[in-house]
Design an enzyme around this catalytic site. Structure first.
Site, short mmCIF file in Angstrom:
data_model
loop_
_atom_site.label_atom_id
_atom_site.label_comp_id
_atom_site.label_asym_id
_atom_site.label_seq_id
_atom_site.Cartn_x
_atom_site.Cartn_y
_atom_site.Cartn_z
N GLU A 25 -8.58 0.57 -2.98
CA GLU A 25 -9.44 0.60 -1.56
C GLU A 25 -10.32 1.99 -1.58
O GLU A 25 -9.82 2.98 -1.87
CB GLU A 25 -8.75 0.51 -0.51
CG GLU A 25 -7.99 -0.59 -0.08
CD GLU A 25 -6.96 -0.14 1.15
OE1 GLU A 25 -7.30 0.55 1.93
OE2 GLU A 25 -6.09 -1.25 1.50
N THR A 43 -6.66 6.22 10.46
CA THR A 43 -6.62 5.31 9.51
C THR A 43 -7.79 4.29 9.48
O THR A 43 -8.65 4.41 10.49
CB THR A 43 -5.24 4.04 9.68
OG1 THR A 43 -5.44 3.16 8.51
CG2 THR A 43 -5.15 3.53 10.87
N THR A 44 -8.04 3.17 8.78
CA THR A 44 -9.20 2.66 8.68
C THR A 44 -9.22 1.73 10.00
O THR A 44 -8.57 0.70 10.13
CB THR A 44 -9.22 1.46 7.50
OG1 THR A 44 -8.79 2.22 6.38
CG2 THR A 44 -10.74 1.06 7.17
N ASN A 52 0.70 -1.35 0.10
CA ASN A 52 -0.06 0.06 -0.12
C ASN A 52 0.90 1.31 -0.09
O ASN A 52 1.58 1.48 1.04
CB ASN A 52 -0.94 -0.18 1.34
CG ASN A 52 -1.89 1.05 1.36
OD1 ASN A 52 -1.44 2.30 1.02
ND2 ASN A 52 -3.01 0.82 1.83
N ARG A 85 -6.67 12.76 1.34
CA ARG A 85 -5.46 13.16 2.35
C ARG A 85 -4.06 12.71 1.96
O ARG A 85 -3.27 12.97 2.22
CB ARG A 85 -6.06 12.84 3.79
CG ARG A 85 -5.87 11.29 3.98
CD ARG A 85 -5.88 11.06 5.25
NE ARG A 85 -7.20 11.24 6.05
CZ ARG A 85 -7.67 10.76 6.99
NH1 ARG A 85 -6.98 9.85 7.60
NH2 ARG A 85 -8.89 10.96 7.47
N HIS A 86 -4.33 11.53 1.12
CA HIS A 86 -2.91 10.90 0.59
C HIS A 86 -3.09 10.84 -0.82
O HIS A 86 -2.66 11.43 -1.66
CB HIS A 86 -2.49 9.84 1.23
CG HIS A 86 -3.24 8.89 1.85
ND1 HIS A 86 -4.21 8.05 1.18
CD2 HIS A 86 -3.56 8.22 3.21
CE1 HIS A 86 -5.02 7.32 1.99
NE2 HIS A 86 -4.62 7.43 3.00
N ARG A 100 4.26 18.59 1.99
CA ARG A 100 4.93 19.81 1.48
C ARG A 100 4.49 20.29 -0.03
O ARG A 100 4.84 21.19 -0.39
CB ARG A 100 6.49 19.33 1.34
CG ARG A 100 7.44 19.55 2.47
CD ARG A 100 7.39 20.89 3.22
NE ARG A 100 8.21 20.98 4.39
CZ ARG A 100 9.43 21.05 4.39
NH1 ARG A 100 9.91 21.19 3.40
NH2 ARG A 100 9.97 21.12 5.51
N HIS A 118 1.07 6.02 1.88
CA HIS A 118 2.09 6.98 2.85
C HIS A 118 3.02 7.69 2.20
O HIS A 118 3.94 8.57 2.70
CB HIS A 118 2.32 6.26 4.32
CG HIS A 118 0.97 6.06 5.00
ND1 HIS A 118 0.10 7.07 5.16
CD2 HIS A 118 0.45 4.91 5.32
CE1 HIS A 118 -0.99 6.79 5.83
NE2 HIS A 118 -0.79 5.42 6.07
N ARG A 126 -9.10 8.07 -0.42
CA ARG A 126 -10.15 8.42 0.80
C ARG A 126 -11.15 9.64 0.04
O ARG A 126 -10.63 10.52 -0.68
CB ARG A 126 -9.35 8.85 1.78
CG ARG A 126 -8.56 7.87 2.62
CD ARG A 126 -7.96 8.26 3.98
NE ARG A 126 -8.96 8.22 4.99
CZ ARG A 126 -9.29 7.24 6.01
NH1 ARG A 126 -8.80 6.35 5.99
NH2 ARG A 126 -10.31 7.40 6.87
N GLU A 168 -11.13 -9.25 3.08
CA GLU A 168 -9.64 -9.28 3.66
C GLU A 168 -10.07 -9.03 5.02
O GLU A 168 -10.75 -7.98 5.65
CB GLU A 168 -9.27 -7.82 2.92
CG GLU A 168 -7.86 -7.55 3.93
CD GLU A 168 -7.18 -6.16 3.09
OE1 GLU A 168 -7.38 -5.77 2.01
OE2 GLU A 168 -6.14 -5.44 3.65
N HIS A 180 -3.48 -4.62 8.06
CA HIS A 180 -3.66 -3.61 8.81
C HIS A 180 -2.69 -3.77 9.94
O HIS A 180 -2.85 -4.93 10.71
CB HIS A 180 -5.12 -3.53 9.37
CG HIS A 180 -5.17 -1.98 9.97
ND1 HIS A 180 -5.75 -0.72 9.19
CD2 HIS A 180 -4.89 -1.64 10.94
CE1 HIS A 180 -5.55 0.16 10.01
NE2 HIS A 180 -5.24 -0.36 11.13
N GLY A 181 -1.73 -2.92 10.18
CA GLY A 181 -0.73 -2.91 11.35
C GLY A 181 0.03 -3.94 11.09
O GLY A 181 0.87 -4.15 12.07
N HIS A 231 -5.47 3.68 -1.15
CA HIS A 231 -6.92 3.80 -0.94
C HIS A 231 -7.06 5.36 -1.26
O HIS A 231 -6.41 6.37 -0.91
CB HIS A 231 -6.82 3.81 0.69
CG HIS A 231 -8.02 3.80 1.47
ND1 HIS A 231 -8.18 3.81 2.75
CD2 HIS A 231 -9.21 4.66 1.04
CE1 HIS A 231 -9.35 3.99 3.13
NE2 HIS A 231 -10.23 4.51 2.13
#
Ligand code: PXP
Length: 243
Positions: A69, A99-100, A6, A48-49, A17, A9, A44, A150, A191-192, A42
């Protein structure tokens, strides 16, 4: 075992920036060159990303599996039907979350979820639902006619070091995986996940795909992206060998 990285990030860092770098598409290419089997992103609702243009460029350049996603909303489903990624993973989304945080509520889902799944399938897109490892959610997902689920590994990952909780969560993940396979679903997880906790998870034989982002991008700061992907692949192999 498929490892999908993924790249959200990488976009988070870029957007911090407002620069054109680092580019998530370039990151995706590097991850695939290092041995990853696919790329996840993802989109969103608040962008945001990952942004719409990233999704279009990923679709145009990726030759491996592209897993997009998104929330189950009319806007997102329209985007997916235009872009046609290989897979759409429907996730719950709340604006205030970092996050989700939880799985999709499929068992008591509004009728729109079924409509969205049907639209995606009509567009020849494989559909995966991101759900908690609960039998009711697994069965409800199957009833919606999706190909894949998932399983949300957040509860397992956040147990970090608490052996009791880890054991309980791994048992829930294993039971949900077994039920999913009995129903003919493909089982992914995410996740994580980190190089430290992935080994015990991949000992669950039904899991055939992992979606991992934050830990790989974080490791990349120190050892570079190809090194971080290779380290994750090695941790997965080691975990599989322990079975
Ligand atoms: N799978 C899904 C469905 C997610 O929403 C996320 C987080 O965006 C991940 C996997 C990856 O989680 P992490 O970034 O913690 O590895």
């Amino acid at each position: 075992m498929r490892l999908h990285i993924n790249v959200d990030h990488v976009a988070t860092l870029r957007n911090a920036r407002g620069t054109p770098y680092p580019d998530p598409i370039e990151a995706a290419r590097m991850c695939l060159d290092a041995g990853a089997h696919g790329i996840t992103a993802h989109l969103r609702e608040d962008r945001r990303h990952i942004r719409d243009n990233d999704v279009e460029r990923l679709r145009a350049t990726l030759r491996s599996t592209f897993n997009l996603e998104m929330a189950s909303t009319d806007e997102m489903i329209d985007i997916a039907c235009k872009v046609v990624p290989d897979v759409v993973t429907l996730v719950p989304e709340r604006r205030e979350e970092r996050t989700t945080e939880g799985g999709l509520e499929v068992a008591k889902a509004p009728p729109a979820l079924r409509t969205h799944v049907e639209k995606l399938r009509a567009a020849d897109i494989k559909v995966s639902l991101f759900i908690a490892p609960d039998l009711a959610q697994v069965e409800a997902s199957h009833a919606l006619g999706v190909e894949q689920i998932e399983l949300h590994t957040g509860e397992y990952a956040h147990a970090a070091g608490d052996a009791e909780v880890e054991k309980r969560e791994l048992a829930r993940l294993a039971a949900a995986s077994t039920r999913g396979r009995e129903l003919g679903l493909e089982i992914a997880a995410g996740h994580g996940l980190t190089t430290k906790n992935v080994g015990a998870l991949v000992a669950i034989p039904e899991i055939v795909e992992l979606n991992i982002g934050h830990a790989v991008v974080a490791d990349a700061v120190f050892i570079g992206l190809p090194g971080a992907v290779r380290a994750m692949l090695a941790a997965i192999d080691k975990g599989r060998a322990r079975r």
